[in-house]
Design a protein around this motif. Sequence first.
Motif, PDB file in Angstrom:
ATOM      1  N   GLN A  24      -6.466  -3.438   9.273  1.00  0.00           N
ATOM      2  CA  GLN A  24      -7.904  -2.598   8.727  1.00  0.00           C
ATOM      3  C   GLN A  24      -9.008  -3.753   8.359  1.00  0.00           C
ATOM      4  OE1 GLN A  24      -7.870   0.551   7.609  1.00  0.00           O
ATOM      5  NE2 GLN A  24      -5.354   0.886   7.990  1.00  0.00           N
ATOM      6  N   LEU A  83      -5.018  -3.280  -1.027  1.00  0.00           N
ATOM      7  CA  LEU A  83      -5.410  -3.938   0.078  1.00  0.00           C
ATOM      8  C   LEU A  83      -7.209  -4.205  -0.080  1.00  0.00           C
ATOM      9  CD1 LEU A  83      -4.250  -4.937   2.710  1.00  0.00           C
ATOM     10  CD2 LEU A  83      -5.162  -2.826   3.904  1.00  0.00           C
ATOM     11  N   ASP A  93       8.282  -4.392  -5.907  1.00  0.00           N
ATOM     12  CA  ASP A  93       7.089  -3.426  -5.888  1.00  0.00           C
ATOM     13  C   ASP A  93       8.025  -2.127  -5.344  1.00  0.00           C
ATOM     14  OD1 ASP A  93       5.078  -4.359  -6.898  1.00  0.00           O
ATOM     15  OD2 ASP A  93       3.976  -5.005  -5.258  1.00  0.00           O
ATOM     16  N   HIS A  94       9.065  -2.073  -4.884  1.00  0.00           N
ATOM     17  CA  HIS A  94       9.669  -1.276  -4.257  1.00  0.00           C
ATOM     18  C   HIS A  94       9.988   0.294  -4.974  1.00  0.00           C
ATOM     19  CE1 HIS A  94      12.363   1.123  -1.719  1.00  0.00           C
ATOM     20  NE2 HIS A  94      12.233   0.344  -0.488  1.00  0.00           N
ATOM     21  N   THR A 147       4.074  -4.361   3.215  1.00  0.00           N
ATOM     22  CA  THR A 147       2.913  -3.838   3.465  1.00  0.00           C
ATOM     23  C   THR A 147       2.091  -3.454   2.257  1.00  0.00           C
ATOM     24  OG1 THR A 147       3.684  -2.996   5.536  1.00  0.00           O
ATOM     25  CG2 THR A 147       1.727  -1.987   4.896  1.00  0.00           C
ATOM     26  N   LEU A 148       0.865  -3.717   1.782  1.00  0.00           N
ATOM     27  CA  LEU A 148       0.098  -3.378   0.451  1.00  0.00           C
ATOM     28  C   LEU A 148      -0.418  -1.986   0.712  1.00  0.00           C
ATOM     29  CD1 LEU A 148      -1.709  -6.839  -0.124  1.00  0.00           C
ATOM     30  CD2 LEU A 148       0.644  -6.099  -0.487  1.00  0.00           C
ATOM     31  N   ASP A 149      -0.562  -1.161  -0.150  1.00  0.00           N
ATOM     32  CA  ASP A 149      -0.970   0.021  -0.041  1.00  0.00           C
ATOM     33  C   ASP A 149      -2.504  -0.108  -0.161  1.00  0.00           C
ATOM     34  OD1 ASP A 149      -2.229  -0.186  -2.900  1.00  0.00           O
ATOM     35  OD2 ASP A 149      -0.414   0.431  -3.779  1.00  0.00           O
ATOM     36  N   GLU A 150      -3.381   1.116   0.149  1.00  0.00           N
ATOM     37  CA  GLU A 150      -4.777   1.021   0.211  1.00  0.00           C
ATOM     38  C   GLU A 150      -5.474   0.468  -0.784  1.00  0.00           C
ATOM     39  OE1 GLU A 150      -8.595   1.741   2.031  1.00  0.00           O
ATOM     40  OE2 GLU A 150      -6.522   1.388   3.189  1.00  0.00           O
ATOM     41  N   GLN A 176      -4.163  -6.778   7.606  1.00  0.00           N
ATOM     42  CA  GLN A 176      -3.149  -5.754   7.798  1.00  0.00           C
ATOM     43  C   GLN A 176      -3.862  -4.458   8.748  1.00  0.00           C
ATOM     44  OE1 GLN A 176      -0.564  -4.722   4.223  1.00  0.00           O
ATOM     45  NE2 GLN A 176      -1.191  -2.849   4.316  1.00  0.00           N
ATOM     46  N   ARG A 186       2.773 -10.363  -3.492  1.00  0.00           N
ATOM     47  CA  ARG A 186       3.679  -9.149  -3.274  1.00  0.00           C
ATOM     48  C   ARG A 186       4.295  -8.933  -2.290  1.00  0.00           C
ATOM     49  NH1 ARG A 186       1.954  -5.318  -7.465  1.00  0.00           N
ATOM     50  NH2 ARG A 186       1.081  -6.585  -9.202  1.00  0.00           N
TER      51      ARG A 186
END
Length: 667
Positions: free
Chosen positions: A508, A465, A433-434, A459-462, A506, A569
């Motif tokens: 949130q 997530l 995923d990078h 760290t998953l993106d918003e 995470q 991921r």
Amino acid sequence: MFKKILIANRGEIACRVIKSAKRMGIKTVAVYSDADRHALHVKMADEAVYIGASPAAQSYIVIDKILDAVRQTGAEAVHPGYGFLSENRVFAAALEAIGVVFIGPPSPAIEAMGDKITSKKIAQEANVSTVPGHMGLIADADEAVKIATKVGYPVMIKASAGGGGKGMRIAWNDAEAREGFQSSKNEAAASFGDDRIFIEKFVTQPRHIEIQVLADSHGNCVYLHERECSIQRRNQKVIEEAPSSFLDPATRKAMGEQACALARAVGYTSAGTVEFIVDDKRNFYFLEMNTRLQVEHPVTELITGIDLVEQMIRVANGEKLPFTQDDLKINGWAMESRLYAEDPYRKFLPSIGRLSRYRPPVEGPTVTGGIVRNDTGVFEGGEISMYYDPMIAKLCTWAPTRTQAIEEMRTALDTFEVEGIGHNLPFVAAVMDHPRFVSGAITTAFIEEEYPDGFKGATLDEALLRRVAAAAAAMNRVAEIRRTRISGTMDNHERKVGDHWVVSLQGQSYPVIVAADRDGSTISFADGAPHRVTSDWTPGGHLARISVDGEPLVMKVGKIPSGFRLRLRGADLKVLVRTPRQAELGALMLEKVAPDTSRFLLCPMPGLIVNIAVEVGQEVQEGQALATVEAMKMENILKAERTAVVKSIKAKAGSSLRVDDVIMEFE
């Protein structure tokens, strides 16, 4: 054709050779040590011969024991796999002497190309571009420092008989050259029985691109295009792909032709690989030739349709190659992720133990038009030993394009279940995923540049997530309904499951409303955005295949109080699904603080203490070597993280330690 061949190896590669041999109708013989009595390759072979104690130096690399196994079974040929005796000219010559075919190149070619110093000289004579360096042997650390200074830092210190990242160090100054020389020498002696060392210039911003060659004994030699192997850690390849996104047709052709010229120069037959370092201007330099099958050969097979093991066997049997260079086209794109028993959360240190759960993704065609392949040598319930290379499996995917091949790999990694040991699956999933990897802008320094402080988890993106939060809310509803049906009430009525929940993950928190129907659930967030979730997941399932807004989501699932442990991921998420009141009270709870272990040097992996470099009462400085631990054929130097005084030493050279055993204490 041969009726019976012996595989002088173990694990994944032995299983791989057995598969091709069986397809060809050839019987197979496995060899095994104490540690491998119940190994997969032993079960797959038609026959198996015990060859000694667990350490490779007492079994797999003892030539006489392999020869005895050949004589006992009447094997007509031997495939060496990679590692161990695969590039040992003495072994190849010994087989030839007793009339047994070595499924590999002639022993003179192994001798010429297997020795990195000699191979560089031959490459220069064959007009193959080479890296500047010192071609002679190096006597001691003082001479290593002088040569490194002359060549110019940074330099690569390498074992002449090395391979697979063993006996290899990069030095940026005199101190690192001195230390690296000794470590490389020790590793080379332990892994190959040959401690000769040489030094060459380290090319900055390099890509590691290699050419697969195949030659027969009738004068035919072809190249099967290239593999990009730039994602490396400690010079050990982690992710490979074919072809390379960096090469243009002209460079590919030039590299391929030089690789074949080198093979012809030494009378090479069988499969082999010529490795190059390529700079940012597509200048390429000969690195080494591996006179054997490479670990990453499956990606070449996937883009060419050629079974390299079968061709090695046929060439060894005296057959001509059934194709020419013009026949070898590049079809699609292939990725390989090496799954290692190395814990990425503990600086990739080796991990050993029992595979309490091992469920690879289903092999073969996928619903999205790709292909999944998993070359492995382990099984659920099996042991990962401290004696051998930590590779568990090689997970490969193929698709028409690079973007699609990456997506196939993401899904396959999320589907791959491994429990019981530390492993690098989360790391390779994060790399997929990078953005830099996805764009193809990679070098051999990718890992150290992008993960300078080690891997802490993805760290998953918003957007992702929220999809995970929606899935967790839907899964929680299913789990709650089941729980109420099991517990029930006194009047035999089910307790009503509420619609309002708070999903926390995470860092949130998302208040959601769950509206369920016969076909799934609609999860509405506080901002009014709804997500449609469908799934056949049931409580207790270890793998959840979920559709969120029509897009697939695959997660590994574990139950924790008030929620789930979800992994996907490269992220390892603690997901809490609570009622609004529970979430409100939960925010008031204190976090558990981890104990302070900064006064201790703890053993980071199961291994053997090679030496203790300090004494009680000695003041040590930040970065100073304290002890050396050997595990899985690699030496790991443990260094001081700060200035301190050694209060006591709890271990000594020769001690076998477990993870987190105390080596020494500081004042």
